[in-house]
Design a protein around this motif. Structure first.
Motif, PDB file in Angstrom:
ATOM      1  N   GLN A  40       0.668  -1.113  -0.028  1.00 40.39           N
ATOM      2  CA  GLN A  40      -0.175   0.043  -0.015  1.00 40.39           C
ATOM      3  C   GLN A  40       0.658   1.359  -0.174  1.00 40.39           C
ATOM      4  N   HIS A  41       2.098   1.356   0.516  1.00 38.51           N
ATOM      5  CA  HIS A  41       2.799   2.487   0.947  1.00 38.51           C
ATOM      6  C   HIS A  41       3.905   2.599   0.100  1.00 38.51           C
ATOM      7  N   GLN A  42       4.329   1.558  -0.594  1.00 43.73           N
ATOM      8  CA  GLN A  42       5.547   1.653  -1.211  1.00 43.73           C
ATOM      9  C   GLN A  42       5.374   1.816  -2.751  1.00 43.73           C
ATOM     10  N   VAL A  43       6.529   2.349  -3.657  1.00 43.23           N
ATOM     11  CA  VAL A  43       6.163   2.438  -5.028  1.00 43.23           C
ATOM     12  C   VAL A  43       6.269   1.196  -5.771  1.00 43.23           C
ATOM     13  N   GLU A  44       7.139   0.340  -5.574  1.00 43.33           N
ATOM     14  CA  GLU A  44       7.517  -0.869  -6.210  1.00 43.33           C
ATOM     15  C   GLU A  44       7.463  -1.977  -5.209  1.00 43.33           C
ATOM     16  N   PRO A  45       6.417  -3.005  -5.162  1.00 39.82           N
ATOM     17  CA  PRO A  45       6.399  -3.994  -4.112  1.00 39.82           C
ATOM     18  C   PRO A  45       7.161  -5.268  -4.543  1.00 39.82           C
ATOM     19  N   TRP A  46       7.536  -5.219  -5.829  1.00 41.51           N
ATOM     20  CA  TRP A  46       8.391  -6.594  -6.137  1.00 41.51           C
ATOM     21  C   TRP A  46       9.549  -6.984  -5.507  1.00 41.51           C
ATOM     22  N   PRO A  47      10.345  -6.197  -5.250  1.00 39.63           N
ATOM     23  CA  PRO A  47      11.634  -6.573  -4.397  1.00 39.63           C
ATOM     24  C   PRO A  47      11.183  -7.274  -3.132  1.00 39.63           C
ATOM     25  N   LEU A  48      10.316  -6.681  -2.437  1.00 39.87           N
ATOM     26  CA  LEU A  48       9.764  -7.496  -1.156  1.00 39.87           C
ATOM     27  C   LEU A  48       9.129  -8.682  -1.487  1.00 39.87           C
ATOM     28  N   TRP A  49       8.265  -8.678  -2.474  1.00 39.69           N
ATOM     29  CA  TRP A  49       7.542  -9.863  -2.877  1.00 39.69           C
ATOM     30  C   TRP A  49       8.555 -11.039  -3.051  1.00 39.69           C
ATOM     31  N   LEU A  50       9.452 -10.860  -3.956  1.00 36.57           N
ATOM     32  CA  LEU A  50      10.574 -11.884  -4.436  1.00 36.57           C
ATOM     33  C   LEU A  50      11.234 -12.242  -3.144  1.00 36.57           C
ATOM     34  N   GLU A  51      11.590 -11.161  -2.419  1.00 36.63           N
ATOM     35  CA  GLU A  51      12.388 -11.673  -1.164  1.00 36.63           C
ATOM     36  C   GLU A  51      11.533 -12.635  -0.202  1.00 36.63           C
ATOM     37  N   SER A  52      10.155 -12.367  -0.188  1.00 31.31           N
ATOM     38  CA  SER A  52       9.361 -13.377   0.519  1.00 31.31           C
ATOM     39  C   SER A  52       9.283 -14.675   0.114  1.00 31.31           C
ATOM     40  N   VAL A  53       9.338 -15.037  -1.287  1.00 26.66           N
ATOM     41  CA  VAL A  53       9.466 -16.184  -1.966  1.00 26.66           C
ATOM     42  C   VAL A  53      10.748 -16.895  -1.619  1.00 26.66           C
ATOM     43  N   ASP A  54      11.930 -15.972  -1.553  1.00 26.45           N
ATOM     44  CA  ASP A  54      13.358 -16.468  -1.404  1.00 26.45           C
ATOM     45  C   ASP A  54      13.268 -17.105   0.242  1.00 26.45           C
ATOM     46  N   HIS A  55      12.736 -16.283   1.010  1.00 27.94           N
ATOM     47  CA  HIS A  55      12.530 -16.766   2.524  1.00 27.94           C
ATOM     48  C   HIS A  55      11.615 -17.972   2.593  1.00 27.94           C
ATOM     49  N   PHE A  56      10.490 -18.187   1.787  1.00 28.23           N
ATOM     50  CA  PHE A  56       9.971 -19.475   1.675  1.00 28.23           C
ATOM     51  C   PHE A  56      10.928 -20.779   1.520  1.00 28.23           C
ATOM     52  N   ARG A  57      11.740 -20.345   0.453  1.00 27.79           N
ATOM     53  CA  ARG A  57      12.544 -21.527   0.133  1.00 27.79           C
ATOM     54  C   ARG A  57      13.437 -21.662   0.878  1.00 27.79           C
ATOM     55  N   SER A  58      14.149 -20.831   1.810  1.00 26.06           N
ATOM     56  CA  SER A  58      15.013 -20.763   2.676  1.00 26.06           C
ATOM     57  C   SER A  58      14.765 -21.641   3.674  1.00 26.06           C
ATOM     58  N   GLN A  59      13.186 -21.485   4.360  1.00 24.50           N
ATOM     59  CA  GLN A  59      12.804 -21.980   5.425  1.00 24.50           C
ATOM     60  C   GLN A  59      12.400 -23.575   5.173  1.00 24.50           C
ATOM     61  N   LEU A  60      12.164 -23.792   3.538  1.00 23.76           N
ATOM     62  CA  LEU A  60      12.111 -25.204   3.181  1.00 23.76           C
ATOM     63  C   LEU A  60      13.407 -25.998   3.369  1.00 23.76           C
ATOM     64  N   ALA A  61      14.495 -25.378   3.104  1.00 22.37           N
ATOM     65  CA  ALA A  61      15.669 -26.056   2.888  1.00 22.37           C
ATOM     66  C   ALA A  61      16.097 -26.150   4.533  1.00 22.37           C
ATOM     67  N   ARG A  62      15.874 -25.228   5.434  1.00 24.78           N
ATOM     68  CA  ARG A  62      16.026 -25.491   6.986  1.00 24.78           C
ATOM     69  C   ARG A  62      15.514 -26.719   7.529  1.00 24.78           C
TER      70      ARG A  62
END
Length: 380
Positions: A40-62
């Motif tokens: 809602q507040h940021q101009v470009e949401p994609w960086p955080l979105w992709l970071e969230s998916v990377d976090h998901f993958r990292s959690q699966l690996a852990r």
């Protein structure tokens, strides 16, 4: 209560449907709210979105082993299996059979049937054969088996299959292996690198409490270069932001199976859930689950218990069939607000970390009192 039997202990609101849909963890709400606020507040949401998916993958690996690069988000298991089947090198010569069990989840069988268009012939291990015993697989490990689909836990039988031994044996046979962990992730320890299957697929909606839409696949790095998915999109491309319509190159890791524009919210919720269970520890979760299963098992006639008893062969789910008083038990559990379901082999009850020992002890006492008062009617 059991029909016609007055009881003193009446359990209420006991959730035992973790094999179907797990309850969300508190941190999931915070994670998704953070995403919405940022959007809602940021101009470009994609960086955080992709970071969230990377976090998901990292959690699966852990949580289940391997490296983050070996994990790829998927919408669901059916989609993941479809992508895998159409990416594997086509069967050749007489090695052209796909082996699976009639006790596998039907959606997986529906997908497997599509492999016939690729030249596979399906071979089904008959329903009811106890595949938690490695010896019962021996007759089915033949030279013509090109691919085997293995359910780590069979959803309707409550059986845990010997995945490690099976992967090793089928590898010796020159057979590709795909393992389904939908019913085991979050309740049984999993080590994908130890198994060395060719691929592992799963979902976060059950024991992990990660909600729908957060499926995943793990791809063995030894087979990645040979498996080329047909269902691709710009996020399967080695450089998604290149934007050259005449150049496509597969990613060199599991993300070649990603496809088009990804969803984000399911993986945000699921990553929070996995991180929560990682802190608890799956060994502690499993020990607690086994203790609760034992309380339930000791409260009823031995013949009611359909699923395996041995910890190495049982899943997190109790399968119970009460014979002649089955309908009475179903009605009684429903009246007592116990959340469960019923399938071909019996009732499915799945106690989790979120169920207290006292809660299950009360339920066990309640069942035990009912069995005692029913007397001979409770036996086959």
């Amino acid at each position: 209560m059991l029909v016609g039997v007055p009881l003193m202990v009446t359990p209420s609101s006991i959730y035992l449907l973790n094999h179907s849909v797990g309850k969300p963890v508190d941190t999931a709400f915070k994670a998704i709210n953070t995403q919405f606020e940022h959007w809602q507040h940021q101009v470009e949401p994609w960086p955080l979105w992709l970071e969230s998916v990377d976090h998901f993958r990292s959690q699966l690996a852990r949580f289940m082993g391997g490296e983050a690069s070996q994990w790829c988000p998927q919408t669901n298991l059916s989609s993941a299996l479809t992508k895998l089947l159409f990416s594997i090198p086509r069967p050749s010569g007489c090695k052209n059979r796909l082996l699976l069990s009639e006790d596998d989840f039907p959606s997986m069988v529906f997908v497997a049937k599509q492999a016939e268009s690729l030249g596979y012939q399906l071979t089904f291990i008959p329903k009811g054969l106890d595949l938690s015993l490695f010896a019962n697989w021996e007759a089915w490990i033949k030279e013509d088996i090109a691919l085997v689909f293995i359910s780590h836990v069979q959803s309707n039988t409550g059986r845990q299959l010997p995945v490690n031994a099976l992967c090793q044996r089928f590898k010796e046979n020159g057979t590709y292996t795909i393992v389904d962990v939908a019913q085991s992730a979050g309740i049984l320890p999993i080590d994908v690198m130890g198994w060395q299957a060719d691929a592992v697929i799963g979902s976060c909606v059950k024991w992990l409490g990660g909600g729908p839409g957060a499926g995943y696949l793990w791809l063995n790095p030894q087979t990645t270069s040979d498996w080329l998915p047909k269902d691709v999109g710009w996020f399967s491309h080695d450089n998604p932001f290149e934007f050259d319509p005449h150049h496509f190159q597969y990613r060199d890791d599991a993300l070649r199976f990603w496809g088009g524009t990804p969803s984000v919210w399911p993986y945000t919720v699921a990553a929070a859930a996995i991180a929560h269970w990682q802190q608890v520890g799956v060994e502690r979760i499993r020990a607690h689950n086994l203790e609760l299963l034992a309380l339930l098992r000791n409260a009823m006639p031995e013949q009611w218990w359909v699923s395996p008893v041995d910890a190495a062969r049982c899943s997190g789910t109790a399968i119970i069939h009460a014979g002649a008083v089955m309908d009475a038990l179903v009605e009684a559990l429903a009246q007592a607000n116990v959340a469960f379901d019923r399938r071909e082999y019996g009732l499915r009850l799945s106690p989790h970390w979120t169920n207290s020992k006292q809660q299950i002890a009360d339920l066990a006492q309640w069942i035990e009192q009912g069995v005692a008062k029913l007397g001979e009617q409770s036996k086959f």
